[in-house]
Write a protein that holds these residues in place. Structure first.
Motif, PDB file in Angstrom:
ATOM      1  N   PRO A  52      -6.324  24.089  39.454  1.00 41.61           N
ATOM      2  CA  PRO A  52      -5.780  22.777  39.107  1.00 41.61           C
ATOM      3  C   PRO A  52      -6.874  21.729  39.192  1.00 41.61           C
ATOM      4  CG  PRO A  52      -5.047  23.457  41.275  1.00 41.61           C
ATOM      5  CD  PRO A  52      -5.742  24.638  40.673  1.00 41.61           C
TER       6      PRO A  52
ATOM      7  N   ALA B 123       7.407  26.838  31.310  1.00 42.12           N
ATOM      8  CA  ALA B 123       6.972  28.038  32.031  1.00 42.12           C
ATOM      9  C   ALA B 123       7.297  29.305  31.246  1.00 42.12           C
ATOM     10  CB  ALA B 123       7.632  28.087  33.408  1.00 42.12           C
TER      11      ALA B 123
ATOM     12  N   MET C 294       1.815  20.725  34.339  1.00 42.84           N
ATOM     13  CA  MET C 294       2.729  20.746  35.482  1.00 42.84           C
ATOM     14  C   MET C 294       2.105  20.127  36.717  1.00 42.84           C
ATOM     15  SD  MET C 294       4.218  24.623  35.152  1.00 42.84           S
ATOM     16  CE  MET C 294       5.082  25.196  33.692  1.00 42.84           C
ATOM     17  N   TRP C 295       0.833  20.454  36.948  1.00 42.42           N
ATOM     18  CA  TRP C 295       0.186  19.971  38.163  1.00 42.42           C
ATOM     19  C   TRP C 295       0.104  18.453  38.214  1.00 42.42           C
ATOM     20  CZ3 TRP C 295      -0.507  22.190  42.587  1.00 42.42           C
ATOM     21  CH2 TRP C 295      -1.340  21.588  43.537  1.00 42.42           C
TER      22      TRP C 295
ATOM     23  N   SER D 207      -0.971  24.670  30.281  1.00 44.28           N
ATOM     24  CA  SER D 207       0.408  24.396  30.692  1.00 44.28           C
ATOM     25  C   SER D 207       0.496  24.117  32.190  1.00 44.28           C
ATOM     26  CB  SER D 207       1.307  25.583  30.343  1.00 44.28           C
ATOM     27  OG  SER D 207       1.416  25.753  28.953  1.00 44.28           O
ATOM     28  N   MET D 208      -0.276  24.857  32.977  1.00 41.94           N
ATOM     29  CA  MET D 208      -0.248  24.654  34.420  1.00 41.94           C
ATOM     30  C   MET D 208      -0.834  23.296  34.798  1.00 41.94           C
ATOM     31  SD  MET D 208      -1.175  28.488  35.765  1.00 41.94           S
ATOM     32  CE  MET D 208      -0.771  28.129  37.472  1.00 41.94           C
ATOM     33  N   GLN D 209      -1.823  22.856  34.045  1.00 41.89           N
ATOM     34  CA  GLN D 209      -2.391  21.535  34.314  1.00 41.89           C
ATOM     35  C   GLN D 209      -1.372  20.432  34.028  1.00 41.89           C
ATOM     36  OE1 GLN D 209      -5.034  20.748  35.818  1.00 41.89           O
ATOM     37  NE2 GLN D 209      -4.971  18.536  35.494  1.00 41.89           N
TER      38      GLN D 209
ATOM     39  N   SER E  69      -5.371  21.768  46.527  1.00 44.67           N
ATOM     40  CA  SER E  69      -4.027  22.260  46.215  1.00 44.67           C
ATOM     41  C   SER E  69      -3.368  22.884  47.438  1.00 44.67           C
ATOM     42  CB  SER E  69      -4.086  23.275  45.070  1.00 44.67           C
ATOM     43  OG  SER E  69      -4.794  24.431  45.457  1.00 44.67           O
TER      44      SER E  69
ATOM     45  N   LEU F 105       1.217  31.044  37.749  1.00 43.98           N
ATOM     46  CA  LEU F 105       0.066  31.466  38.544  1.00 43.98           C
ATOM     47  C   LEU F 105       0.047  32.982  38.717  1.00 43.98           C
ATOM     48  CD1 LEU F 105      -2.397  30.765  40.274  1.00 43.98           C
ATOM     49  CD2 LEU F 105      -0.849  30.369  42.200  1.00 43.98           C
TER      50      LEU F 105
ATOM     51  N   SER G 256       7.832  26.563  38.708  1.00 45.32           N
ATOM     52  CA  SER G 256       7.306  26.880  37.378  1.00 45.32           C
ATOM     53  C   SER G 256       5.805  27.120  37.429  1.00 45.32           C
ATOM     54  CB  SER G 256       7.635  25.742  36.400  1.00 45.32           C
ATOM     55  OG  SER G 256       9.028  25.554  36.275  1.00 45.32           O
ATOM     56  N   TRP G 257       5.093  26.285  38.190  1.00 40.81           N
ATOM     57  CA  TRP G 257       3.640  26.436  38.344  1.00 40.81           C
ATOM     58  C   TRP G 257       3.317  27.775  39.009  1.00 40.81           C
ATOM     59  CZ3 TRP G 257       0.157  26.822  42.442  1.00 40.81           C
ATOM     60  CH2 TRP G 257      -1.189  26.495  42.170  1.00 40.81           C
ATOM     61  N   SER G 258       4.036  28.119  40.052  1.00 42.79           N
ATOM     62  CA  SER G 258       3.810  29.387  40.749  1.00 42.79           C
ATOM     63  C   SER G 258       4.114  30.569  39.835  1.00 42.79           C
ATOM     64  CB  SER G 258       4.679  29.466  42.007  1.00 42.79           C
ATOM     65  OG  SER G 258       4.351  28.452  42.925  1.00 42.79           O
TER      66      SER G 258
END
Length: 468
Positions: free
Chosen positions: A463, A161, A181-182, A177-179, A230, A214, A209-211
């Motif tokens: 996501p 993150a 994590m998702w 990176s978010m993908q 989601s 975001l 971390s995802w938030s």
């Protein structure tokens, strides 16, 4: 020249075989040769970089305990002081052995190396090295997340993150990176991810971390089905027994509502009469589903805001944190008021007025721990992110409070929080004539004008979107 040659040689040894068991005749440094952390920390904080050089050299040693002690010292040094001078000369030299530790080290070593890389990125700021740190770190961090070592995952998530937050100026890079994590948060969304039970602490770290990321993404293709999935998934997490998961999910939901994504989806579905009959019916059904989902979430957060106990920890502080958070969420969903917070940093006050700002602030406070005040006072990256100018910088001729004639820096633009609800500013200060209020109002007006130029549905990550 000789030191660099020695480092390259040691790096080659580290890549080939990372066995901690060595004979007594080995030339490898013993644990005793690593300077004592407590005794030397004052010298490092005083501005000298010689000890940091010794710590970095120790990262190339074969003995795992030696590397762990060196990493611990580096983490402490970077947490408690801004090591600009050292990083300017040794950024890559420090990065590579830390990446090797993530690839081949023990659980403790992986966690320490992850924190060290995150601190390195925060110190580097938005320089060219930030993008290099991100690109070099993605493969080993992604592999570490897939390894399933529970004791290291939280640190790896936080590292991913942070390096993305600092170096991911391209929305596609942040989306990647978010993908990653998702796929851990919601295993069914990833084809190669095990659906084994995720530990509560790990899931909490992943959602946080995802938030955190975001809050920074400016544009992406809208995938309505993915957003619907989601928000539904986070709604289900509100019923989990673990309180930390419920809190993390609640913050993610508040952020998604602040972005306005569900409102956008509802509007698209409601006005889809021009579509073919069967598509129109599906859209109307989805509109009804989203409205029902919003009603369900409101009911859930109301219940959590007044929960007497029972589910999750019996710790009264945890219960109080949950109630306070969900009271804020209820007020936001019902009346459009974002939580207004302030935190004292030295002789200065840092204010937040949106969910985006609050999530960024809480994440960085957790990551930096006791070093947070020091970084907020001296780290220029964090000054840009929060538009925060300590008084001592003002007194020395530094940056002043943003006025209507000034421009935001590129990094501040990237991390600019989204302002959706004008009502959220009505209660910012009780004294409308205060000097602080006037300066703050000018800044917030700047935010409003910028946010009006952007499509609300473009400040979000999708996501599961294709190409992620």
């Amino acid at each position: 020249m000789g030191k660099r040659s020695s480092r390259r040689k040691n790096a080659s040894m580290l890549d080939s075989d990372d066995d901690d068991t060595l004979s007594s005749s080995s030339t490898v440094m013993s644990d005793r040769t690593v300077p004592d952390v407590e005794e030397s920390q004052g010298k490092v904080q005083g501005g000298g970089t010689k000890l940091l050089d010794e710590y970095v050299d120790a990262l190339f040693e074969k003995r795992g305990s030696t590397r762990e002690k060196a990493l611990s010292a580096i983490v402490d040094a970077f947490t408690n002081k801004l090591q600009y001078q050292f990083v300017e000369k040794n950024c890559v030299t420090l990065l590579h052995p830390c990446l090797n530790s993530i690839k081949r080290g023990s659980s403790k070593e992986k966690s320490l190396a992850s924190r060290a890389i995150g601190l390195l990125a925060l110190t580097v700021g938005c320089e060219n090295n930030a993008a290099e740190i991100l690109e070099e770190s993605i493969p080993p961090l992604s592999q570490a997340l897939k390894s399933g070592l529970e004791s290291t995952l939280s640190s790896v998530f936080e590292c991913l993150a942070i390096v993305t937050f600092v170096g991911g100026n391209d929305p596609d890079v942040t989306e990647r990176s978010m993908q990653i994590m998702w796929q851990i948060i919601h295993p069914k969304s990833g084809p190669n991810v095990s659906a084994s039970k995720i530990a509560p602490a790990v899931l909490t770290a992943a959602i946080s971390s995802w938030s955190f990321l975001l809050t920074t993404v400016s544009e992406c293709k809208i995938n309505s089905k993915s957003w619907q999935d989601s928000i539904s998934y986070f709604s289900n997490l509100l019923d989990k027994d673990d309180r930390s998961i419920r809190i993390a999910a609640g913050e993610a939901i508040a952020l998604i509502f602040e972005i306005g994504q569900l409102d956008k989806l509802s509007g698209e579905d409601r006005h889809s009469s021009d579509s073919p009959v069967h598509e129109g019916n599906n859209s109307q059904e989805r509109y009804a589903y989203i409205q029902g989902l919003k009603g369900k979430i409101l009911s859930q957060v109301r219940n959590l805001s007044v929960e007497a106990g029972g589910k999750g920890s019996t710790n009264k502080k945890d219960l109080g944190s949950q109630r306070n958070l969900f009271r804020d969420v209820v007020e936001f969903l019902e009346d459009g008021y974002c939580p207004q917070t302030s935190i004292k940093i030295g002789g200065d006050i840092l204010y937040t007025s949106t969910w985006s700002q609050l999530i960024q602030l809480n994440f960085l406070k957790r990551f930096l721990g006791g070093g947070f005040p020091k970084h907020m006072q001296e780290n220029e990256l964090l000054h840009d992110v929060f538009e925060f100018t300590p008084k001592k910088r003002q007194a020395s001729g530094g940056e002043q409070l943003l006025t209507s004639g000034q421009k935001l820096s590129r990094k501040a633009m990237i991390h600019l929080p989204i302002v959706k609800h004008e009502a959220s500013f009505q209660r910012l200060f009780k004294s409308p004539n205060s000097v602080v209020n006037k300066a703050r109002t000018q800044f917030l007006n700047k935010q409003r004008m910028l946010s009006q130029d952007r499509n609300a549905g473009h400040f979000a990550f999708c996501p599961g979107s294709e190409g992620a």
